[in-house]
Write a protein that holds these residues in place. Structure first.
Motif, PDB file in Angstrom:
ATOM      1  N   ARG A 140     -29.210  20.439  15.359  1.00 52.55           N
ATOM      2  CA  ARG A 140     -30.119  20.978  16.417  1.00 52.55           C
ATOM      3  C   ARG A 140     -29.499  22.257  16.983  1.00 52.55           C
ATOM      4  N   PHE A 141     -30.243  23.319  16.871  1.00 58.12           N
ATOM      5  CA  PHE A 141     -29.765  24.568  17.456  1.00 58.12           C
ATOM      6  C   PHE A 141     -29.756  24.456  18.995  1.00 58.12           C
ATOM      7  N   LEU A 142     -28.607  24.906  19.552  1.00 56.92           N
ATOM      8  CA  LEU A 142     -28.558  24.908  21.018  1.00 56.92           C
ATOM      9  C   LEU A 142     -29.170  26.233  21.526  1.00 56.92           C
ATOM     10  N   ASP A 143     -30.480  26.331  21.296  1.00 55.41           N
ATOM     11  CA  ASP A 143     -31.235  27.535  21.655  1.00 55.41           C
ATOM     12  C   ASP A 143     -31.779  27.430  23.091  1.00 55.41           C
ATOM     13  N   PRO A 144     -32.373  28.479  23.589  1.00 58.00           N
ATOM     14  CA  PRO A 144     -32.884  28.435  24.973  1.00 58.00           C
ATOM     15  C   PRO A 144     -33.795  27.237  25.230  1.00 58.00           C
ATOM     16  N   GLN A 145     -34.570  26.912  24.218  1.00 57.20           N
ATOM     17  CA  GLN A 145     -35.481  25.773  24.400  1.00 57.20           C
ATOM     18  C   GLN A 145     -34.711  24.502  24.698  1.00 57.20           C
ATOM     19  N   PHE A 146     -33.545  24.354  23.950  1.00 58.10           N
ATOM     20  CA  PHE A 146     -32.703  23.191  24.175  1.00 58.10           C
ATOM     21  C   PHE A 146     -32.245  23.123  25.649  1.00 58.10           C
ATOM     22  N   PHE A 147     -31.797  24.289  26.096  1.00 61.75           N
ATOM     23  CA  PHE A 147     -31.263  24.284  27.461  1.00 61.75           C
ATOM     24  C   PHE A 147     -32.361  24.097  28.500  1.00 61.75           C
ATOM     25  N   GLU A 148     -33.571  24.555  28.161  1.00 64.61           N
ATOM     26  CA  GLU A 148     -34.689  24.292  29.078  1.00 64.61           C
ATOM     27  C   GLU A 148     -34.912  22.799  29.223  1.00 64.61           C
ATOM     28  N   GLN A 149     -34.844  22.146  28.044  1.00 70.19           N
ATOM     29  CA  GLN A 149     -35.032  20.693  28.086  1.00 70.19           C
ATOM     30  C   GLN A 149     -33.908  20.036  28.867  1.00 70.19           C
ATOM     31  N   LEU A 150     -32.703  20.552  28.635  1.00 67.86           N
ATOM     32  CA  LEU A 150     -31.555  20.008  29.345  1.00 67.86           C
ATOM     33  C   LEU A 150     -31.721  20.208  30.860  1.00 67.86           C
ATOM     34  N   SER A 151     -32.198  21.415  31.190  1.00 68.57           N
ATOM     35  CA  SER A 151     -32.431  21.702  32.607  1.00 68.57           C
ATOM     36  C   SER A 151     -33.438  20.732  33.186  1.00 68.57           C
TER      37      SER A 151
END
Lengths: 120, 579
Positions: free
Chosen positions: B186-197
């Motif tokens: 899984r790429f730790l892309d902006p989308q990932f961090f949005e989900q994390l947020s």
């Protein structure tokens, strides 16, 4: 008794001698003395009919002498006339004395007083 | 007032300074505590996010293990049957499990299957070739020695960091032998961090650790973390604080700088607290200031009151002192007046005494003069010629005038002293005339004046009064008449103007008295020519003054009628029943 004696007690020799001479002129027998101190005794001794007493005298004043005379029953009735140049004489003195003659006086005034007091 | 204002300013400045000092120190202390608190909070939250990241990794691992420990996959690696792919590796599998890549390898690390899906579009994309270098013998990614081993971690790929989970492919029961490997990524892309947020409620972002250019805060965080590792916190601005930490790859090297930002609630709370504290401080200071000011004002009022009282007291004591001084001055004046009066009385007494002495000393020689002259006149020392007689008469007359003068002096002194003794005796008016005539006839004769006398028949033969004083009155009036008459007649009449009065009237035929002088001639030491006399003998001006004073003293009254050039008439009227 002979002629009544008028005793003149006057320290001024001019007045004294004049007075004696006037009285002689008036045919009054008078003796004159000038010492106040012996005046009382003289009155006692001589028993004058009239004393012509000056006030200002050496030794004793005329007022004191008057008091002495009035105090001595032997001579208390002696006629005393104050003869003075002092215009201020108290009523008391005037009452104690039988007459007052203010200096200067005329021969007539002296005569009237003397005659009056000598009872002639 | 000036004092009050200055004191007020000083106290306000002092209060302001103390408030400032307290505020600054409290701010420093409190805000440091709050900053510590904030830092701790940020650190805790960073750790939570890191934990969430790990949970994410675990989730992928767990899900992916469901596929690797599965007979179908086990068979697929060996048989490479397309139906397995078709059934299980659909695009939706990727999007459902939120993974980008799936890879199957044989035990020899030969790729059996590879697929990548773009999670933004949900469509297949080119498989990241950069992953291959990590799939070689000895790579930690494929270090899966037994059936239960697994590798979960992050790799830094050129496309971006990738979270991956590598597991051995075993049977559904988990038995081996291992038949290849399955790698999910899984790429730790902006989308990932949005989900994390979204899941952590923090704003989570990340930058590559090896990036050439970084935002300033990341740059600083990278520098800081590179040196000391751990977590770095940094207040971005007043509202936001950020926490940074490094995310390491499977090799243990930093690959990402993770950043969380969160609102500075604690800081804001601290600010608010300090603010409240300040408000409380200022409020209490103001209250204190007002209180102090009130006290100052009260003290000042008291001080003013005291001053006022003191001032009034001073004024009163000054007034009192003035009053006392005035009283003392008045007393002094009274004493002076008393002294002056005493001196005047003493002078008067002395004058009377001197005049009495003068009188006494003049009377004594006069006695001898008069007695001896009379003796001469009466021929005691021998007969007198008419001429000698006349000379003696002259001497006596002058002696009489001198006596009258002495008497006038004495009377004047007595009148000044109000101590004149009066007789109240009976006397004959005729005798009164006789005695006076004895003295004045020679004077009249010398001036060849005729002197006539008459007594009204209605006048009683005897009157009551002071004959000496009446004689003095009459003598003075006659002397005056003779002095100012050059020729003619001088008449003396004793009359009875009415039932209750008798009077002495002296008329002359002299020069008369001008109207304007008629009142003044009765004043002492005044003469007709208007000059105040310096002589003390004849014409001293005492005669008429004494006449009037004596007349008044005896209850009588003197009047004057005169026509200048035709003579004058003096009338002295007395009550019949005189004192």
């Amino acid at each position: 008794m002979g002629r009544p004696l008028v005793l003149v007690i006057e320290d001024d020799p001019d007045i004294g001698s004049s007075l004696v001479e006037v009285l002689a002129y008036l045919d009054v027998y008078a003796e004159w003395m000038s010492d106040g101190a012996t005046a009382y005794q003289a009155v006692v001794d001589k028993r004058p009919a009239l004393v012509l007493l000056d006030i200002h005298l050496p030794g004793k004043s005329g007022l004191e002498i008057l008091d002495e005379i009035r105090a001595d029953p032997r001579i208390a009735n002696t006629r005393v006339a104050m003869v003075t140049a002092d215009a201020y004489l108290s009523k008391e003195i005037k009452q104690k004395a039988d007459g007052v003659l203010l200096k200067p006086y005329t021969i007539d005034q002296l005569n009237a007083l003397a005659m009056h007091l000598l009872g002639s | 007032m000036i004092f009050r204002r200055r004191t007020f300013i000083i106290s306000v400045l002092t209060l302001l300074a103390s408030v400032s000092i307290i505020y600054i120190s409290s701010h420093l202390i409190l805000m440091r505590s709050f900053a510590d608190l904030e830092e701790r909070d940020v650190r805790a939250n960073v750790l939570r996010v890191v934990k969430a990241l790990n949970i994410q990794l675990d989730t992928i691992s767990t899900i992916s293990s469901g596929y690797s420990m599965w007979d179908d996959a086990y068979r697929f690696v060996s048989e490479r049957n397309q139906d397995f792919i078709d059934l299980n590796m659909m695009d939706t599998t990727f999007t459902d499990y939120q993974i980008n890549t799936v890879l199957y390898l044989t035990n020899d690390l030969e790729v059996v299957f590879e697929k990548a899906v773009d999670l933004n579009t949900g469509e297949e994309m080119a498989f990241p070739q950069s992953l291959y270098p990590f799939l070689t013998e000895g790579s930690p990614v494929v270090d899966l020695p037994d059936t239960e081993s697994a590798v979960n971690g992050i790799l830094g790929l050129p496309q971006g960091a990738m979270m991956l989970s590598a597991q051995p492919v075993v049977t559904s029961e988990g038995h081996g032998p291992i038949n290849g490997y399955q790698i999910w990524g899984r790429f730790l892309d902006p989308q990932f961090f949005e989900q994390l947020s979204a899941t952590t409620d923090f704003s989570v972002t990340a930058q590559r650790f090896d990036a050439l250019a970084l935002p300033v805060d990341f740059e600083r965080a990278r520098d800081n973390l590179r040196k000391s590792g751990g977590i770095f916190t940094h207040a971005v601005n007043e509202e936001i604080v950020a926490g940074y930490t490094l995310v390491n790859d499977l090799y243990g090297d930093p690959v990402l700088i993770l950043r969380i930002t969160l609102p500075r609630e604690i800081y804001a709370q601290g600010e608010a607290s300090v603010g409240y504290f300040l408000i409380a401080m200022v409020s209490s200071s103001v209250i204190l200031a007002i209180f102090a000011q009130s006290r100052l004002a009260l003290e000042e009022i008291n001080l003013n009151l005291e001053k006022h009282v003191e001032q009034r007291t001073t004024q009163l004591s000054q007034a009192n002192a003035l009053l006392l001084q005035e009283i003392a001055e008045r007393k002094q004046i009274e004493a002076d007046l008393e002294q002056t009066r005493d001196k005047a009385l003493e002078a008067l007494r002395l004058k009377s005494q001197i005049l009495a002495n003068v009188s006494h000393d003049a009377r004594t020689p006069l006695t001898t003069i008069m007695l001896r002259t009379e003796l001469l006149q009466r021929g005691r020392y021998g007969p007198m010629s008419p001429e000698q007689h006349q000379v003696l008469e002259l001497i006596l007359s002058n002696a009489g005038q001198l006596l009258n003068f002495v008497n006038n002096l004495l009377t004047e002194a007595q009148l000044s002293g109000q101590s004149i003794p009066l007789a109240h005796v009976e006397f004959s008016p005729s005798s009164l005339l006789d005695e006076v005539f004895d003295l004045v006839v020679p004077m009249a004769e010398r001036k060849q004046l005729s002197l006539v006398r008459s007594i009204d028949s209605r006048v009683p033969d005897t009157l009551r009064g002071d004959p000496g004083r009446l004689q003095q009155i009459l003598l003075n009036l006659l002397e005056n008449a003779i002095r100012f008459t050059e020729r003619g007649t001088i008449s003396v009449m004793i009359e009875r103007p009415d039932e209750t009065h008798w009077c002495i009237r002296v008329s002359d035929t002299g020069r008369g008295i001008p109207k304007d002088a008629q009142n003044r001639i009765f004043e002492a030491f005044w003469q007709l020519d208007g000059s105040i006399t310096r002589e003390v003998n004849r014409g001293v001006g005492l005669g008429l003054s004494i006449v009037r004073q004596l007349a008044t003293l005896l209850g009588g009254e003197i009047t004057l009628e005169s026509v200048p050039g035709q003579g004058a008439t003096f009338t002295v009227t007395f009550p019949l029943n005189a004192k």
